[in-house]
Each structure stands twice: as C-alpha cells, then as structure tokens.
Design a protein around this motif. Structure first.
Motif, PDB file in Angstrom:
ATOM      1  N   GLY A  77      38.797  34.265  23.283  1.00  0.00           N
ATOM      2  CA  GLY A  77      37.977  33.618  24.191  1.00  0.00           C
ATOM      3  C   GLY A  77      38.813  33.869  25.323  1.00  0.00           C
ATOM      4  O   GLY A  77      38.665  33.069  26.157  1.00  0.00           O
ATOM      5  N   ILE A  78      39.673  34.961  25.362  1.00  0.00           N
ATOM      6  CA  ILE A  78      40.242  35.877  27.382  1.00  0.00           C
ATOM      7  C   ILE A  78      39.323  36.574  27.453  1.00  0.00           C
ATOM      8  O   ILE A  78      38.893  38.106  26.651  1.00  0.00           O
ATOM      9  N   ALA A  79      38.759  36.797  28.645  1.00  0.00           N
ATOM     10  CA  ALA A  79      38.072  37.557  29.164  1.00  0.00           C
ATOM     11  C   ALA A  79      38.613  38.745  30.728  1.00  0.00           C
ATOM     12  O   ALA A  79      40.470  38.980  30.453  1.00  0.00           O
ATOM     13  N   MET A  80      38.305  39.752  29.585  1.00  0.00           N
ATOM     14  CA  MET A  80      39.256  40.670  30.362  1.00  0.00           C
ATOM     15  C   MET A  80      38.257  42.287  31.039  1.00  0.00           C
ATOM     16  O   MET A  80      36.730  42.440  30.911  1.00  0.00           O
ATOM     17  N   HIS A  81      39.108  42.528  32.728  1.00  0.00           N
ATOM     18  CA  HIS A  81      38.188  43.067  33.503  1.00  0.00           C
ATOM     19  C   HIS A  81      39.243  44.711  33.449  1.00  0.00           C
ATOM     20  O   HIS A  81      40.108  44.779  33.681  1.00  0.00           O
ATOM     21  N   CYS A  82      38.223  44.842  33.694  1.00  0.00           N
ATOM     22  CA  CYS A  82      39.043  46.730  34.100  1.00  0.00           C
ATOM     23  C   CYS A  82      38.634  47.126  35.790  1.00  0.00           C
ATOM     24  O   CYS A  82      37.499  47.071  36.308  1.00  0.00           O
ATOM     25  N   ILE A  83      40.009  47.217  36.219  1.00  0.00           N
ATOM     26  CA  ILE A  83      39.993  47.201  37.828  1.00  0.00           C
ATOM     27  C   ILE A  83      39.849  48.236  38.444  1.00  0.00           C
ATOM     28  O   ILE A  83      40.161  48.459  40.327  1.00  0.00           O
ATOM     29  N   GLY A  84      40.456  49.276  37.713  1.00  0.00           N
ATOM     30  CA  GLY A  84      40.765  50.537  37.834  1.00  0.00           C
ATOM     31  C   GLY A  84      41.670  51.419  37.303  1.00  0.00           C
ATOM     32  O   GLY A  84      40.930  51.786  35.831  1.00  0.00           O
ATOM     33  N   ARG A  85      42.626  52.366  37.217  1.00  0.00           N
ATOM     34  CA  ARG A  85      42.702  53.439  36.675  1.00  0.00           C
ATOM     35  C   ARG A  85      43.933  53.908  36.653  1.00  0.00           C
ATOM     36  O   ARG A  85      44.990  53.790  38.351  1.00  0.00           O
ATOM     37  N   ILE A  86      44.351  54.438  36.261  1.00  0.00           N
ATOM     38  CA  ILE A  86      46.455  54.712  36.507  1.00  0.00           C
ATOM     39  C   ILE A  86      45.664  56.973  36.438  1.00  0.00           C
ATOM     40  O   ILE A  86      45.177  57.116  35.950  1.00  0.00           O
ATOM     41  N   VAL A  87      46.656  56.765  37.933  1.00  0.00           N
ATOM     42  CA  VAL A  87      46.558  58.359  38.266  1.00  0.00           C
ATOM     43  C   VAL A  87      47.722  58.649  38.153  1.00  0.00           C
ATOM     44  O   VAL A  87      49.212  58.276  38.429  1.00  0.00           O
ATOM     45  N   ALA A  88      48.399  60.481  38.267  1.00  0.00           N
ATOM     46  CA  ALA A  88      49.149  60.702  38.479  1.00  0.00           C
ATOM     47  C   ALA A  88      49.427  60.156  39.879  1.00  0.00           C
ATOM     48  O   ALA A  88      49.173  60.039  40.964  1.00  0.00           O
ATOM     49  N   GLY A  89      51.323  61.039  40.192  1.00  0.00           N
ATOM     50  CA  GLY A  89      51.480  60.004  41.510  1.00  0.00           C
ATOM     51  C   GLY A  89      52.083  58.819  41.695  1.00  0.00           C
ATOM     52  O   GLY A  89      52.912  58.905  40.647  1.00  0.00           O
ATOM     53  N   SER A  90      52.406  58.482  42.718  1.00  0.00           N
ATOM     54  CA  SER A  90      53.045  56.943  42.529  1.00  0.00           C
ATOM     55  C   SER A  90      52.491  55.838  43.703  1.00  0.00           C
ATOM     56  O   SER A  90      51.459  57.101  44.415  1.00  0.00           O
ATOM     57  N   GLY A  91      52.565  55.061  43.860  1.00  0.00           N
ATOM     58  CA  GLY A  91      52.082  53.414  44.670  1.00  0.00           C
ATOM     59  C   GLY A  91      50.938  53.580  44.205  1.00  0.00           C
ATOM     60  O   GLY A  91      49.660  54.379  43.161  1.00  0.00           O
ATOM     61  N   VAL A  92      50.366  52.331  44.715  1.00  0.00           N
ATOM     62  CA  VAL A  92      48.871  51.876  44.680  1.00  0.00           C
ATOM     63  C   VAL A  92      48.125  51.918  45.026  1.00  0.00           C
ATOM     64  O   VAL A  92      48.195  51.462  47.013  1.00  0.00           O
ATOM     65  N   CYS A  93      46.463  52.739  45.281  1.00  0.00           N
ATOM     66  CA  CYS A  93      46.109  52.577  46.577  1.00  0.00           C
ATOM     67  C   CYS A  93      44.353  51.529  45.970  1.00  0.00           C
ATOM     68  O   CYS A  93      44.714  51.409  45.020  1.00  0.00           O
ATOM     69  N   VAL A  94      43.984  51.031  47.111  1.00  0.00           N
ATOM     70  CA  VAL A  94      43.296  50.655  46.946  1.00  0.00           C
ATOM     71  C   VAL A  94      41.721  50.616  47.689  1.00  0.00           C
ATOM     72  O   VAL A  94      42.079  51.034  48.643  1.00  0.00           O
ATOM     73  N   ILE A  95      40.471  50.569  47.117  1.00  0.00           N
ATOM     74  CA  ILE A  95      39.491  51.197  47.039  1.00  0.00           C
ATOM     75  C   ILE A  95      38.082  50.384  47.733  1.00  0.00           C
ATOM     76  O   ILE A  95      38.200  49.658  46.610  1.00  0.00           O
ATOM     77  N   ALA A  96      37.840  50.649  48.767  1.00  0.00           N
ATOM     78  CA  ALA A  96      36.773  49.199  49.358  1.00  0.00           C
ATOM     79  C   ALA A  96      35.485  49.526  48.761  1.00  0.00           C
ATOM     80  O   ALA A  96      35.198  50.946  48.074  1.00  0.00           O
ATOM     81  N   PRO A  97      34.498  48.636  48.464  1.00  0.00           N
ATOM     82  CA  PRO A  97      33.479  49.544  48.119  1.00  0.00           C
ATOM     83  C   PRO A  97      32.427  50.236  48.827  1.00  0.00           C
ATOM     84  O   PRO A  97      31.746  51.175  48.224  1.00  0.00           O
ATOM     85  N   ASP A  98      33.117  50.376  49.768  1.00  0.00           N
ATOM     86  CA  ASP A  98      32.014  51.556  50.701  1.00  0.00           C
ATOM     87  C   ASP A  98      32.904  53.440  49.916  1.00  0.00           C
ATOM     88  O   ASP A  98      32.817  54.732  50.959  1.00  0.00           O
ATOM     89  N   GLY A  99      33.709  52.465  49.437  1.00  0.00           N
ATOM     90  CA  GLY A  99      34.363  54.218  48.929  1.00  0.00           C
ATOM     91  C   GLY A  99      36.128  54.180  49.803  1.00  0.00           C
ATOM     92  O   GLY A  99      36.707  55.360  49.618  1.00  0.00           O
ATOM     93  N   SER A 100      35.750  54.235  51.173  1.00  0.00           N
ATOM     94  CA  SER A 100      37.307  54.215  51.631  1.00  0.00           C
ATOM     95  C   SER A 100      38.071  53.116  50.968  1.00  0.00           C
ATOM     96  O   SER A 100      38.094  52.415  50.385  1.00  0.00           O
ATOM     97  N   ASP A 101      39.462  54.147  52.024  1.00  0.00           N
ATOM     98  CA  ASP A 101      40.782  53.146  51.501  1.00  0.00           C
ATOM     99  C   ASP A 101      40.660  51.588  52.244  1.00  0.00           C
ATOM    100  O   ASP A 101      40.419  51.776  53.306  1.00  0.00           O
ATOM    101  N   TYR A 102      41.219  50.670  50.846  1.00  0.00           N
ATOM    102  CA  TYR A 102      41.614  49.799  51.883  1.00  0.00           C
ATOM    103  C   TYR A 102      43.078  49.281  52.620  1.00  0.00           C
ATOM    104  O   TYR A 102      43.251  49.675  50.896  1.00  0.00           O
ATOM    105  N   ARG A 103      43.537  48.283  53.048  1.00  0.00           N
ATOM    106  CA  ARG A 103      44.482  48.324  53.252  1.00  0.00           C
ATOM    107  C   ARG A 103      45.043  46.943  53.509  1.00  0.00           C
ATOM    108  O   ARG A 103      44.410  46.372  54.547  1.00  0.00           O
ATOM    109  N   PRO A 104      45.467  46.596  52.581  1.00  0.00           N
ATOM    110  CA  PRO A 104      45.352  44.694  52.743  1.00  0.00           C
ATOM    111  C   PRO A 104      47.223  44.142  53.492  1.00  0.00           C
ATOM    112  O   PRO A 104      47.506  44.869  54.275  1.00  0.00           O
ATOM    113  N   PRO A 105      46.491  43.137  54.063  1.00  0.00           N
ATOM    114  CA  PRO A 105      47.360  42.164  54.922  1.00  0.00           C
ATOM    115  C   PRO A 105      48.875  42.835  54.435  1.00  0.00           C
ATOM    116  O   PRO A 105      50.308  42.611  55.743  1.00  0.00           O
TER     117      PRO A 105
END
Ligand code: ADP
Ligand code: MG
Length: 322
Positions: A282-310
C-alpha cells in the motif's frame, strides 16, 4: 497530577508495555534478555529528542511519544530491518505522571502497530530529553545500506515529500495550520514494510530525516557517486500543493527534514518489481532522478536549467547538512 517516585513511574511503564515471545526478561531486572533469531543479524539504532530542539514545550506529549519511537523505527526501515524491541531513556524535569501517561499513549500506540516490545530504559531528572534505542533484525547479509548506489540507478522515494516542512512553514508564517500536514510532522509513519519490501531490490537506501538533498547526498558520498533530481518529479501531497505554490514548496521538498520517507537507488532492471512490492504494502513509489558518476546532488528545474535551493538541509552543529 501526581508527583510519583522513580520506581512508581517505572512500574507504570512496566504495566502498560506489551511484551513478545522473544523477550526472555523485560522491564524490571538490571537488563533485558532477548532471544535473537538464528540466521539473522541484529540492527540497532539510537536517536534522542530534546525539548526545544526536536519538539516544542507546547507539543502534545502523546505526539512526542509517537515521534520518539517513529524516528528510530524509520532508521530500522532504512536498513530493511523488521523492528522487534526498544528501550527508552527518559529525562524529565519533574515526576509528572500525567505527562508520562500521555507520552506512553503515543509511544505504545506506535509500538503496538509494529509489534515492538519496550524492554527497558532509564529514568532521570533534568531538562526533558527522550532517548530511544530500537533493535530489529534482518536475514544474514540482507541489510540495506547507503553505500551501494551505482551510476545509472534510478533515485526513488516512498510517499510524498515536504509535508512536515510545510506544517512548520505554515506555523512560522502565522498561517492557518493544516491537519494533514501537521499530522505528518507530529506523527510520522516509519516505512518499515517498505524497507523490508526493498531488500534485494534497492542498491542503497536512507530515511529522509534531514531533507532530501542532505540525505541523498549521504547516499552519494557513501557510494562514491553523484545524483540528479528533477523538480517536476517530486511527489507532493494534495495538502501541500494546496497550501504552497510550486516555488514555495520546492525548497520544502528538497531541504526541510522530518518526512521520514525512504529514499533509495534502484537498478533499472528492478524498477517494476520494486514498485509492485511496495504497492503490495500500500505504499506508492516515485522516481525523482538518477544516480550519476561524480559527486554532489544537482537539481534540475522543469525548464532544464540548474536550480539552486535556498538551503540544503538541517544540521545541528552548523554547516549546510549536505
Ligand atoms: P538500574 O538502576 O539497575 O539501572 P533502574 O532502576 O534504572 O535499574 O531500572 C529498573 C528497571 O526498569 C530496568 O529493567 C530498566 O530497564 C527499567 N526502566 C527504567 N526506566 C525505564 C523507562 N523509562 N522505560 C522502560 N523501562 C525502564
Ligand atoms: Mg538505570
């Protein structure tokens, strides 16, 4: 409202705590005696809640009791463990049996839901602090860990993100509270069934206590990989979407802690099996991104640009929590 002595309070706890067959000796002796299962490994975790830091003076004692156990069971869930036993170290400013009774209402309600036996603890006087140790088990070698994510894996989460942060943000801004959001803040659901269902599927797993960016960052660090997260794919509850527009809810979903959902990496070949195993619970699962080579977490905005959270997460001793 009675001021009782230490032993009367412990007696109150002992009378209310349920037991289970694998508890050879519970509350009352110098230590508990527990029977581990053969072919299994013990999984042990401790988390403390301090008044004024993790909960407010005005918070309902029953909610504090629920949450004190929930955050520990959530750590067991992240390891793919089944919960079995807990101990409770209580520091109280005065021997207030009303507060203790209400605290136990919440603590034992959640314990009963997951057949967790309270098998011991400690009681001392001082600033209100709750230390819980939870113990569970996994079949030998089957614990989920943070370190197994591989480039190309999907990044997935259970449930929805940002609800607890939304409840806090409404309170901070003096806006009307929302029952669904504050329920998620005060009575988080530890995803134990999800953790068990993900054994054998997830390559890495963590529970979301400090916020998605910080906690996914921990998977990345332990696994020696980076991750990309797409804002457009972050699951939001109807209550959160109604209370906040996207620009206001994204920072909550990325960086506010306290959701206690699981975040995990899945090889693409395991996606559909994992989704089905979670749905069966009874638990929903959502895929929200992917693991990539390298390090750090990038966030991608709906228009494809990089998003910087506050900000990227909650850290007790400074730093950005990433
Ligand atoms: P000791 O002095 O030997 O440590 P205590 O008097 O602290 O023993 O505790 C007596 C018994 O009560 C022990 O079995 C202990 O685990 C249990 N106990 C004490 N405090 C708690 C608590 N807050 N919750 C559950 N069990 C408790
Ligand atoms: Mg003691």
């Amino acid at each position: 409202m009675a001021g009782l002595g230490e032993f009367e309070l412990i007696d109150r706890i002992r009378h209310r705590a349920a037991t289970r067959a694998d508890v050879r000796l519970g509350i009352g002796d110098d230590a508990a005696v527990l029977a581990p299962r053969s072919g299994h490994e013990l999984v042990v975790t401790t988390d403390s809640l301090v008044e004024g830091v993790h909960f407010a003076v005005a918070d309902a004692a029953a909610d504090v009791g629920w949450k004190a156990l929930a955050v520990n069971l959530s750590d067991l869930a992240a390891m793919g463990a089944q919960a079995a036993w807990a101990t409770l170290a209580l520091t109280l400013p005065e021997p207030d049996s009303d507060w203790l009774d209400a605290f136990l209402d919440g603590f034992l309600e959640l314990a009963t839901k997951h057949q967790v036996a309270l098998v011991g603890g400690d009681l001392t006087r001082g600033p209100r602090t709750i230390g819980v140790t939870a113990i569970g088990w996994v079949p030998e070698g089957r614990a989920l860990q943070r370190g197994g994510a591989r480039s190309g894996d999907a990044v997935c989460v259970t449930g929805t993100l940002g609800d607890a942060g939304g409840a806090l943000a409404l309170r901070e801004h003096g806006r009307a509270g929302d029952a669904v959001l504050s329920g998620r803040l005060h009575r988080p659901t530890p995803r134990l069934a999800a953790g068990v269902a993900l054994r054998g599927f997830a390559s890495a797993c963590i529970d979301l206590s400090d916020g998605l960016l910080a906690d996914l960052g921990h998977i990345g660090q332990a696994s020696g990989v980076g991750a990309e997260v797409e804002l457009a794919r972050l699951p939001a509850s109807a209550a959160l979407a109604q209370a906040f527009d996207e620009a206001d809810r994204w920072p909550l979903q990325l960086a506010a802690g306290d959701d206690y959902e699981l975040c995990f990496a899945l090889a693409p070949s395991h996606l559909e099996q994992a989704r089905a195993a979670l749905l069966a619970e009874g638990i929903a699962m959502h895929c929200i991104g992917r693991i990539v080579a390298g390090s750090g977490v990038c966030v991608i905005a709906p228009d494809g640009s990089d998003y910087r959270p506050p900000r990227s997460g909650y850290a007790h001793f400074g730093g950005d929590g990433a």
